[in-house]
Every structure is written in C-alpha cells, then in structure tokens.
Design a protein around this motif. Sequence first.
Motif: not given
Length: 513
Positions: A465-494
Amino acid sequence: MALRDHRVVVVGAGIAGLSAALDLAARGLDVTVLERAAEPGGKLRQVRVGDAGIDSGPTVFTMRWVFDALLADAGTTLEAELALAPLGVLARHAWHDGGRLDLFADAARSTDAIGAFAGPAEARRFAAFRDEARRVYRALEGPYIRSPRPGPVKIIRELGVDGLATLWGLGPMHDLWRSLARHFHDPRMQQLFGRYATYCGASPFRAPATLVLIAQVEMDGVWSVDGGMVELARMLARVARRRGAAIRCNAHVERIIVEGGRACGVMLAGGERIDADSVVFNGDVGALASGLLGAPARGAAAAVPRAARSLSALTWSMHAPTDGFPLSRHNVFFDDDYASEFSDVFGRGRLPSKPTVYVCAQDRGDDTEVSGPERLLCLVNAPASGDARPFDLPEIEQCERRAFSLLARCGLQVERRPHDAVTTSPADFERLFPATGGALYGRASHGWLAQFRRSSSRSRLPGLWLAGGSVHPGPGVPMAAMSGRLAAAALTERLASTSRSSRVAISGGTSTP
C-alpha cells in the motif's frame, strides 16, 4: 485472520506513515514502523544551527480538521497532545518596489488591507475571489480530497449540479494564472495568489485553476506549533506507540520482499528480515519505480518522468540577527518578473534569476519583537535536477546574492555569517529523498489531468500500500496525513472484505462552515 494477528510494516515515519500506523494500531493491527533517520518526521525535519533547531521542511499548519479526526479515532484530541496557536496574520507579503500587504485570518481585515493597498475595486474583486475559492473547496473536498481513487468521470458524477456549475464557472481547464486575471487587475495580487500553485510544487502558469481552493484552506486558519512543526511528527509517533505500534528509527529498509506475487515483508540494510502480511510504503513512488526497494517491487507504481517532477528548493536554515523589515511568522518577498522565475526553473532547468523568497521567522508571531539572532528558514524555488545536474557552488552563491538582495530592497537586512547558516540544495534533497531529483511534492500539478495521474493507496503489487505526498491526494502536511489514512482504510477494507465485514470509512468534519 483476526486484525490483531495481521502484521503490518510501515516503511517510513513521515506524516503519512505515522498517520497510517496510528489508524491501523488504533484498529488493533500489529504495526511496526521502520524509519532510516534518527527520528520520525520525514520531510518534517529540523536543522541544527549552533544550539538552535530550525524547521527546514514544511512550516505551515493548516486543515487541522484532518488531525482532529485522526486523533479522535485514536481516542484522544489534538488539544490534549499538541500546543497550537492560531495566527492572526496568515502571511506578510512585500514587493521589490516597497509595497507591503498582510492577509489575515479575519476576512474583513484582509478585504480592508487589500483596499488600502490596491484600491476599493480590487477589494471587491478579492471578495468575489474568496467566495469562488470557498465554493471550489466545498465542491472538491469530498469527491477529491476524501476519495480513495478519484477520476474525472467519478468526480463529475459526484459533484452534483451546484458543484458542476462552480467548476464550469471557474474554467477548470484554464491555468491558475489566467483564472486569477479574471479576478484581479493588479499584477501584484495575481503574484500573491498565484504563489499557491507552488504549495503543490507547480507553476501558476501551468497549474489548474482549481488550485484556487488553497486560498480557502489558508483562510480557514493557519496555526503555529509550539516547538516547531517537528513536534507534530513526534506527537503522532508518541500516540501511535501508546496505541501499540512499534517505531524503530535508524532502521534502513533495503528492499521489499516479494514472494508468491505479493509483498510479504522487508529486508533491512544489515540483513535483518521482518515478515509482514501487509506493507505500507511511505516514500516517493520514484524510489519504487527506480528499483531502489528491489527489482520485484519496481512495477508497484508508475515512475514520474523527469519532466513531470515538481519543484525542489534552495534553502538557508539560519540563526541570524535581522533589521529593518517587521517580520511576521510567514513572509513572502516578490521581485518584478514573476513569469521568469518559472521559465528559469521549469523551462531552462536553472536557479531563478529573479526568485521569490519565502522567509519563515520561527520566533515570531503576529507582532512579536525579537532582539538578537532569530531562527529563519529562507527558501527559493529550484528545479528538481539534483540527480542529473547538481548546481555548483558559484551557481548557488549567485542565487543567494540575488535572494538576499531582494530582501534588502524590500527593507529586510539579514546578518549572514557562514557558521550560522546551513544551505540545502536540490542535490541534498535528492540524498535525503532518493530517486526524486530533490522534487519535494512528487509529480507537478501541471494541467487539469495531473492530479489523476498520481498513484492511489492501492499499489499494483498485492500486499503493498502507498502513502505520502507523491500519491493521492497530493503534497502538503494535511494531504500526506490523508494519504496515510486512505492507505490504512484501504488495507483494513481489504481485510474486512475477506471476512464479509462492512466498508471502512474515514471520519472527520469539513473545514468550511
């Protein structure tokens, strides 16, 4: 398999990796975070200059609702874990000819200040611009920022009639600069708001008009963090450990282990193998695509072409006395030819001859007086060519003279002494974040389709699974945090899908009333 028996290795303790680890640990998974640096933070880093620790990565804290929601889901609150102070002055702006303008958290004060600076007609145009930025943000927060994998068709379907009307009125295929010209007649106002494109590592002359939403992000509030932005990373690491995550620093992941067609662990540089059922990679996708994490993981994400890289930077972390200009926390100094800056960086691949200079005065609040040396981060935009054409010392020194000459013309005198400053170039950022060339924001947001070319949290390699400013939703501190949350959600959804459980969603309120 029970959640507590599912082992997750998170590679990288940047904001995205820490956010993913906190979410996963709070849901009961067995989480280990591996960070090659001496402490968590990733791009949130401090540089020591003498006894002073100077924030030398992201310096602006916005979209606090992202962290309110993250910590609420972990059973605590942002207020209980981190000392924040709202800033009344969002940023102080100065021009080479002596003009000066503050933007305020209070929109009415900003409108009055713009009226005094550029005239009442421009103040009325700012009010219309502010309304448009709010509408664009409201339209895109759900379909884009919160969506795990947005696409043009999906966004159009989810926007609804009002959202589509907002984007159609904006001219979503126009660039940001052209959109700003519809609103403002004073070129200085175009410079000011065009700079928001650089928050995504882009040129305002090539970035999509939808980036006007960044204006709303700042108007929703900017905070300073007691102890510096690095305290945000330290806090997330502390709370993640409290929820059961293990975080190991000085642990360099050399490769991702792939067996049976899926990621199943990592190998450290010293030869230690750590098995896992899932791996979350919090690093630039370029490192995967270039094979730095092993050939079997090379195809997990698409490479970012050199021509598509975002901005890098040339920075000076300083502990120095200043005089003349009344610094606020965040300060931006503009020269007289804004277009040339981006022609130099993106067109000619060279340091700008007329750079815009950002100065974060880290001992300042809205009207704080400082006597003696103060902590400064000075930054100019630069091309991400640190792996192909590192700039030599004369080029860097020439850019430094131009940058500090602009500051002097705007009234700011900085007493520069070699032992009180640390310079970081694109080549240095490449060493810190390999396979990027020093790009600090992943893929540049150029063209309206650029944002849809970012990888989602689901990689092409099962189990990774991928997280960080180079993946969706993009760069910046809050967006990076969102990417981490999206990765965690996708993993646990799986995991939930294999046990016929319900969909996992990201909680949290909106930042606009």
